[in-house]
Enzyme design. Structure first.
Site, PDB file in Angstrom:
ATOM      1  N   TYR A  33       0.823  -1.203   0.000  1.00  0.00           N
ATOM      2  CA  TYR A  33       0.000   0.000   0.000  1.00  0.00           C
ATOM      3  C   TYR A  33       0.858   1.255   0.000  1.00  0.00           C
ATOM      4  O   TYR A  33       2.071   1.203   0.227  1.00  0.00           O
ATOM      5  CB  TYR A  33      -0.962   0.005   1.198  1.00  0.00           C
ATOM      6  N   ARG A  52       8.308   3.893  -4.694  1.00  0.00           N
ATOM      7  CA  ARG A  52       8.306   2.920  -3.587  1.00  0.00           C
ATOM      8  C   ARG A  52       7.274   1.825  -3.821  1.00  0.00           C
ATOM      9  O   ARG A  52       7.517   0.658  -3.497  1.00  0.00           O
ATOM     10  CB  ARG A  52       8.064   3.618  -2.247  1.00  0.00           C
ATOM     11  N   ARG A 100      -7.412 -20.676  -1.569  1.00  0.00           N
ATOM     12  CA  ARG A 100      -6.373 -20.554  -0.552  1.00  0.00           C
ATOM     13  C   ARG A 100      -5.256 -21.592  -0.757  1.00  0.00           C
ATOM     14  O   ARG A 100      -5.505 -22.800  -0.730  1.00  0.00           O
ATOM     15  CB  ARG A 100      -6.971 -20.698   0.852  1.00  0.00           C
ATOM     16  N   LYS A 145       6.431  -2.129   1.833  1.00  0.00           N
ATOM     17  CA  LYS A 145       5.281  -1.538   2.538  1.00  0.00           C
ATOM     18  C   LYS A 145       4.070  -2.456   2.399  1.00  0.00           C
ATOM     19  O   LYS A 145       3.147  -2.190   1.631  1.00  0.00           O
ATOM     20  CB  LYS A 145       5.000  -0.135   1.976  1.00  0.00           C
ATOM     21  N   GLU A 177      12.131   2.444  13.936  1.00  0.00           N
ATOM     22  CA  GLU A 177      11.314   3.576  13.472  1.00  0.00           C
ATOM     23  C   GLU A 177      10.105   3.729  14.366  1.00  0.00           C
ATOM     24  O   GLU A 177       9.974   3.050  15.380  1.00  0.00           O
ATOM     25  CB  GLU A 177      10.923   3.400  11.992  1.00  0.00           C
ATOM     26  N   LEU A 202      11.281   1.161   6.753  1.00  0.00           N
ATOM     27  CA  LEU A 202      10.659   1.589   5.504  1.00  0.00           C
ATOM     28  C   LEU A 202      11.379   2.842   4.999  1.00  0.00           C
ATOM     29  O   LEU A 202      11.601   3.772   5.777  1.00  0.00           O
ATOM     30  CB  LEU A 202       9.176   1.911   5.751  1.00  0.00           C
TER      31      LEU A 202
HETATM   32  N1  PDD Z   1       3.037   5.041   7.136  1.00  0.00           N
HETATM   33  N2  PDD Z   1       7.761   3.783   8.544  1.00  0.00           N
HETATM   34  C1  PDD Z   1       6.594   3.103   8.623  1.00  0.00           C
HETATM   35  C2  PDD Z   1       6.586   1.792   9.319  1.00  0.00           C
HETATM   36  C3  PDD Z   1       5.425   3.641   8.042  1.00  0.00           C
HETATM   37  O1  PDD Z   1       4.278   2.952   8.111  1.00  0.00           O
HETATM   38  C4  PDD Z   1       5.484   4.901   7.411  1.00  0.00           C
HETATM   39  C5  PDD Z   1       4.284   5.537   6.757  1.00  0.00           C
HETATM   40  C6  PDD Z   1       6.722   5.569   7.368  1.00  0.00           C
HETATM   41  C7  PDD Z   1       6.897   6.908   6.692  1.00  0.00           C
HETATM   42  O2  PDD Z   1       6.808   6.798   5.300  1.00  0.00           O
HETATM   43  P1  PDD Z   1       6.278   8.033   4.437  1.00  0.00           P
HETATM   44  O3  PDD Z   1       7.101   9.199   4.814  1.00  0.00           O
HETATM   45  O4  PDD Z   1       6.464   7.611   3.058  1.00  0.00           O
HETATM   46  O5  PDD Z   1       4.809   8.231   4.821  1.00  0.00           O
HETATM   47  C8  PDD Z   1       7.841   4.969   7.934  1.00  0.00           C
HETATM   48  C9  PDD Z   1       1.815   5.559   6.541  1.00  0.00           C
HETATM   49  C10 PDD Z   1       1.656   7.040   6.687  1.00  0.00           C
HETATM   50  C11 PDD Z   1       0.637   4.772   7.079  1.00  0.00           C
HETATM   51  O6  PDD Z   1       0.808   3.571   7.223  1.00  0.00           O
HETATM   52  O7  PDD Z   1      -0.447   5.333   7.316  1.00  0.00           O
END
Ligand code: PDD
Length: 282
Positions: A33, A52, A100, A145, A177, A202
């Site tokens: 996503y 990405r 499945r 992601k 993170e 990520l």
């Molecule tokens: N999440 N690390 C993780 C684990 C994340 O889920 C996200 C973003 C980021 C930051 O990535 P970016 O700057 O590209 O948003 C880092 C999104 C916002 C979410 O899951 O809602």
């Protein structure tokens, strides 16, 4: 208001958008996503999100039928149909519907879903966040992601139950993170420290933009893992993401970061990032 949602080639009212119980996103979290911020009705850091997305798909042995121009067009049409001025576009691609079986199915059409969420980003000064630390329980390909977000969800709930805003994830004594953001500290000599890119985190789109802007501002950057203790003793701490932009962290595990107020460098980076995003959004 009933939103308009995009699903597999059609724009439909949200309550008519349905995915099969056999979808691999549902059964195996076999999907990826993106969450793209929308400011003034335009898309922030869009190129980075598409890059990405393609990288995440490659990581799972998938490719996307839609190219950059087609994706941009779909995002714009969805934003326009929903009259969205400020918020996010959520996009999810799964491997699709198949009986499945742990093996990847062959010749199956992917599922592509997109929806908007209205959100009023505070584009002025924000209050700093309090975070707790929790063990990072996620898998080892955090650079992809994927939609398997239960560990992040559990960490957010632990923070909520502790009366705090969010959690930072820790592995081998080092911060990886935030639950849904990249994590940073600023050392006493003004160096921005954030974990180097690897399969452990990520690669944030906001991270890339903020580090570029920080370099332009002649700020020093050190991409390396940092410990929780270092963070608690830092001059400033913050997170970045498409939904938080640049947001200060002022308390870690009950200890104030410096004087417990948002720092200067994070304040400046937030301002610059939002200003630049308004200029460069597409
Ligand atoms: N999440 N690390 C993780 C684990 C994340 O889920 C996200 C973003 C980021 C930051 O990535 P970016 O700057 O590209 O948003 C880092 C999104 C916002 C979410 O899951 O809602």
């Amino acid at each position: 208001m009933r939103r308009t949602v995009y699903i597999n080639g059609s724009f439909v009212p949200e309550d008519e958008a349905k995915v099969s119980v056999f979808d691999r996103g549902f059964l195996f979290a076999d999907g990826v996503y993106e969450v793209t911020a929308v400011l003034d009705g335009r898309l922030v850091d869009f190129d980075s999100h598409v890059d990405r997305l393609n990288r995440s798909l490659t990581g799972l042995g998938m490719t996307m039928d839609l190219n950059y121009a087609a994706l941009l067009d779909l995002h714009r049409r969805l934003v326009s149909r929903n009259g969205l001025r400020e918020g996010v576009v959520y996009l999810q691609v799964t491997r699709g519907e198949a009986d499945r079986d742990f093996h990847y199915p062959v010749g199956v059409a992917q599922t592509l879903v997109m929806f908007t969420q209205e959100k009023h980003f505070s584009t002025e000064t924000v209050k700093g966040l309090s975070v707790i630390s929790v063990p990072d329980l996620r898998w080892q390909r955090r650079d992809i992601k994927t939609v398997q977000l239960l560990a992040a969800s559990m960490a957010k709930m632990a923070a909520k139950e502790a009366g705090k805003d969010d959690a930072w994830l820790v592995e081998d004594g080092h911060v990886t993170e935030g639950t849904s953001s990249n994590a940073y500290i600023v050392t006493n000599d003004g160096t921005i420290v954030t974990r180097n890119l690897s399969t452990s985190i990520l690669p944030g789109t906001t991270r890339a933009a903020v580090l570029r802007l920080a370099t332009e501002q002649q700020l020093k950057i050190d991409e390396r893992p940092f410990t929780l203790q270092e963070a608690q003793q830092a001059a400033e701490a913050f997170i970045t993401s498409a939904t938080a932009f640049v947001t200060p962290v002022v308390e870690i595990d009950g200890m104030a970061v410096a004087d417990g107020r948002p720092g200067q460098i994070v304040g400046r980076l937030r301002e610059i990032y939002i200003e630049e995003s308004r200029k460069t959004a597409v």
